[in-house]
Design an enzyme around this catalytic site. Sequence first.
Site, mmCIF file in Angstrom:
data_model
loop_
_atom_site.group_PDB
_atom_site.id
_atom_site.type_symbol
_atom_site.label_atom_id
_atom_site.label_comp_id
_atom_site.label_asym_id
_atom_site.label_seq_id
_atom_site.Cartn_x
_atom_site.Cartn_y
_atom_site.Cartn_z
ATOM 1 N N ASN A 246 -8.015 45.336 18.457
ATOM 2 C CA ASN A 246 -8.770 46.165 17.512
ATOM 3 C C ASN A 246 -8.071 47.495 17.235
ATOM 4 O O ASN A 246 -8.042 47.954 16.083
ATOM 5 C CB ASN A 246 -10.180 46.430 18.055
ATOM 6 C CG ASN A 246 -11.130 45.275 17.808
ATOM 7 O OD1 ASN A 246 -10.802 44.328 17.099
ATOM 8 N ND2 ASN A 246 -12.308 45.352 18.398
ATOM 9 N N ARG B 261 -10.394 37.698 10.238
ATOM 10 C CA ARG B 261 -11.063 38.161 11.457
ATOM 11 C C ARG B 261 -12.488 37.616 11.422
ATOM 12 O O ARG B 261 -13.044 37.411 10.333
ATOM 13 C CB ARG B 261 -11.094 39.693 11.555
ATOM 14 C CG ARG B 261 -9.760 40.400 11.424
ATOM 15 C CD ARG B 261 -8.647 39.843 12.243
ATOM 16 N NE ARG B 261 -8.911 39.751 13.677
ATOM 17 C CZ ARG B 261 -8.023 39.326 14.563
ATOM 18 N NH1 ARG B 261 -6.826 38.908 14.172
ATOM 19 N NH2 ARG B 261 -8.332 39.286 15.831
ATOM 20 N N GLU C 180 -9.112 41.946 23.306
ATOM 21 C CA GLU C 180 -9.950 42.275 22.141
ATOM 22 C C GLU C 180 -9.818 43.753 21.765
ATOM 23 O O GLU C 180 -9.638 44.094 20.595
ATOM 24 C CB GLU C 180 -11.423 41.966 22.444
ATOM 25 C CG GLU C 180 -11.760 40.492 22.659
ATOM 26 C CD GLU C 180 -11.542 39.638 21.423
ATOM 27 O OE1 GLU C 180 -11.302 40.173 20.323
ATOM 28 O OE2 GLU C 180 -11.602 38.403 21.568
#
Lengths: 99, 141
Positions: free
Chosen positions: B51, B107, B47
């Site tokens: 990002n 997203r 994650e």
Amino acid sequence: MRHTLRGQTLTVYLSGELDHHSASQIRQELDALIRDSRARRLVLDLSSLTFMDSSGIGVILGRYNQMARRGGSLAVRKPSSQINRIFDLSGVYQIVERL
Amino acid sequence: MNGNKMDLRFSALPENEAFARLAVSAFVLPLNPNLEEMEDVKTAVSEAVTNAIIHGYQGKGGEVRLQAQYDGESKSLCVEISDEGVGIADIQKAREPLFTSRPDLERSGMGFAVMESFMDQLEVQSALGKGTKVRMTKRFT
Ligand SMILES: Nc1ncnc2c1ncn2[C@@H]1O[C@H](COP(=O)(O)OP(=O)(O)OP(=O)(O)O)[C@@H](O)[C@H]1O
Ligand SMILES: [Mg+2]
């Protein structure tokens, strides 16, 4: 991408890892299958999907929207416990059925 | 067993998301985490690295840094993922479940929520135009 079409139900078997890197190709292939099959119901079999992060939520909710627009539905089956926890956390099961 | 640490820098490319997951899995192996703990760490790192690539560098590339250290006695792990990208204007808002600045990229705004739930602790530091650092800790059983 392995898939079967029985009546109005398109079943697609996802395998490997679903992350941001693999998402674009998986998305494209799924959209082509949805378009060409004209299925009313999409079932994603996740038994061979070994990893997924939040990128997968985007892919699944995006396909849910595609199916909903055609008056259809989407279901998932056999998610691993790691994947299932992500679905639970993000509320995916409020709109996507788990078989 | 004593402490151990690592410090990796790699290009902000999507193919390095899998690399970062593998690297951190291999690093924590001496702590004998169970399968679920291993998946937790891999997912959280995935994650944060994603990002950095998508949001921090907006897909235009740069360098991502992955630092990790653990203490063998307490079986506690600390992972830091940093970028020198655009930064986050409102961290509190960014951390809210379902908040995303990029719905156009499909997203879902669940990345921080996943990190928070899969790890014991999550800290986010960020400065606009300077970059973002995500620090996560987890104690293995
Ligand atoms: N490294 C970063 N640099 C700049 N902005 C960031 C960074 N990480 C997160 N953000 C901001 O925080 C928001 C929330 O991040 P989060 O990971 O929770 O969701 P997302 O990435 O938008 O969606 P998902 O992770 O579900 O695909 C992002 O939309 C982005 O605006
Ligand atoms: Mg994210």
